[in-house]
Design an enzyme around this catalytic site. Sequence first.
Site, PDB file in Angstrom:
ATOM      1  N   ASN A  90       0.904  -1.300   0.140  1.00 56.24           N
ATOM      2  CA  ASN A  90      -0.099  -0.047   0.091  1.00 56.24           C
ATOM      3  C   ASN A  90       0.737   1.040   0.028  1.00 56.24           C
ATOM      4  O   ASN A  90       0.392   2.301  -0.359  1.00 56.24           O
ATOM      5  CB  ASN A  90      -0.755  -0.026   1.236  1.00 56.24           C
ATOM      6  CG  ASN A  90      -1.465   1.324   1.542  1.00 56.24           C
ATOM      7  OD1 ASN A  90      -2.396   1.934   1.263  1.00 56.24           O
ATOM      8  ND2 ASN A  90      -0.683   1.760   2.864  1.00 56.24           N
ATOM      9  N   TYR A 156       2.703  10.314 -10.910  1.00 55.79           N
ATOM     10  CA  TYR A 156       1.984   9.443 -10.020  1.00 55.79           C
ATOM     11  C   TYR A 156       1.134   8.566 -10.931  1.00 55.79           C
ATOM     12  O   TYR A 156       0.862   7.331 -10.682  1.00 55.79           O
ATOM     13  CB  TYR A 156       1.100  10.467  -9.235  1.00 55.79           C
ATOM     14  CG  TYR A 156      -0.049   9.814  -8.199  1.00 55.79           C
ATOM     15  CD1 TYR A 156       0.677   9.242  -7.164  1.00 55.79           C
ATOM     16  CD2 TYR A 156      -1.133   9.386  -8.443  1.00 55.79           C
ATOM     17  CE1 TYR A 156      -0.366   8.467  -6.074  1.00 55.79           C
ATOM     18  CE2 TYR A 156      -2.099   8.633  -7.614  1.00 55.79           C
ATOM     19  CZ  TYR A 156      -1.630   8.221  -6.343  1.00 55.79           C
ATOM     20  OH  TYR A 156      -2.468   7.536  -5.662  1.00 55.79           O
ATOM     21  N   LYS A 160       0.929   4.433 -11.219  1.00 53.10           N
ATOM     22  CA  LYS A 160      -0.237   3.628 -10.760  1.00 53.10           C
ATOM     23  C   LYS A 160      -0.666   2.780 -11.858  1.00 53.10           C
ATOM     24  O   LYS A 160      -1.215   1.735 -11.649  1.00 53.10           O
ATOM     25  CB  LYS A 160      -1.368   4.621 -10.124  1.00 53.10           C
ATOM     26  CG  LYS A 160      -0.878   5.167  -8.788  1.00 53.10           C
ATOM     27  CD  LYS A 160      -0.437   4.256  -7.758  1.00 53.10           C
ATOM     28  CE  LYS A 160      -0.440   4.916  -6.565  1.00 53.10           C
ATOM     29  NZ  LYS A 160      -0.257   3.897  -5.349  1.00 53.10           N
ATOM     30  N   ILE A 189      -9.587   9.489  -1.199  1.00 50.73           N
ATOM     31  CA  ILE A 189      -9.857   9.083   0.310  1.00 50.73           C
ATOM     32  C   ILE A 189      -9.344  10.105   1.252  1.00 50.73           C
ATOM     33  O   ILE A 189      -8.577  10.663   1.125  1.00 50.73           O
ATOM     34  CB  ILE A 189      -9.064   7.641   0.375  1.00 50.73           C
ATOM     35  CG1 ILE A 189      -9.620   6.476  -0.693  1.00 50.73           C
ATOM     36  CG2 ILE A 189      -9.588   6.803   1.740  1.00 50.73           C
ATOM     37  CD1 ILE A 189     -10.935   6.532  -0.776  1.00 50.73           C
ATOM     38  N   THR A 191      -7.706  11.215   3.692  1.00 54.35           N
ATOM     39  CA  THR A 191      -6.300  10.661   4.433  1.00 54.35           C
ATOM     40  C   THR A 191      -5.448  11.988   4.607  1.00 54.35           C
ATOM     41  O   THR A 191      -5.735  12.821   3.710  1.00 54.35           O
ATOM     42  CB  THR A 191      -5.555   9.734   4.013  1.00 54.35           C
ATOM     43  OG1 THR A 191      -4.967   9.681   2.461  1.00 54.35           O
ATOM     44  CG2 THR A 191      -6.345   8.274   3.819  1.00 54.35           C
TER      45      THR A 191
END
Length: 249
Positions: A90, A156, A160, A189, A191
């Site tokens: 993760n 990024y 991914k 999300i 976070t």
Amino acid sequence: MAEFDHKVALVTGGSSGIGRAAALAFAQKGAKVVVASRRVKESEETVALIQAAGSEAIFVQTDITQAAEVENLIAKTVATYDRLDYAFNNAGIEGAVGPSIEQTEEAWDHIIDTNLKGVWLSMKYQIPQMLKQGGGAIVNNASIGGLIGSVNLSIYTASKHGVIGLTKSLALEHAKNNIRINVVCPGGIDTEMPERAFGEEGKLQLAALHPIGRLGKPEEISSGVVWLCSDAASFITGHPLVIDGGFTV
Ligand SMILES: NC(=O)c1ccc[n+]([C@@H]2O[C@H](COP(=O)([O-])OP(=O)(O)OC[C@H]3O[C@@H](n4cnc5c(N)ncnc54)[C@H](OP(=O)(O)O)[C@@H]3O)[C@@H](O)[C@H]2O)c1
């Protein structure tokens, strides 16, 4: 008896966010958990939360971009708990937000080393242990950025997309070894990551792009991760599980 009793789960990037939620979710199912990340205080907090809930966990400080540290992580996991049944790869970073032509070679190397090489190194050392035991399940963490393009997050996004290709390839290589390898593709999300990347205002704009009308919670990803590892998903391998509140629909 809990579903994952006598099982051992490893979570990279377990010091915060989605990784911490997954570490707790594996523990709630009865697994012993190994938390791997760089920050000591935050990682020990995850371990303490698991222990307070009555389960077992250890922290192994690991930089997943370093092969020797990842090798040591798997060796410590097996030395402590004798086995490795589940891995959630993760750990990841967003890197600098901005147009691709303004990005530096250092930024490219840092993001690709963490998000792509880190996942490859993790599986490179996890899979031999699973082969020895006769099976296991791995879930990698990509993103909706692994499925579609994005403006100002090109490195990024490339990393991914790579995680999904790597997942599918290793899933095929090990399909006959009783090792299932899948990947989750979260939408935005709530976070530290979107906060860091876009700030408070940007986070609200990101939330509004999700048809469900909000960002996801870390637990809404960890439930998918634990399910993919469970016997309920025994015929699923190489699958990108999109958990995005409808973003890519
Ligand atoms: N939040 C989102 O909107 C979102 C959406 C799609 C996908 N994701 C993916 O979800 C994953 C987790 O992100 P998050 O949202 O939970 O953000 P986060 O709270 O910032 O978590 C990132 C984790 O990665 C770890 N990490 C970073 N570099 C590392 C390295 N070199 N070695 C070991 N650990 C490292 C960090 O731990 P240390 O700093 O302690 O090392 C931290 O635990 C990432 O792969 C991210 O790309 C997030």
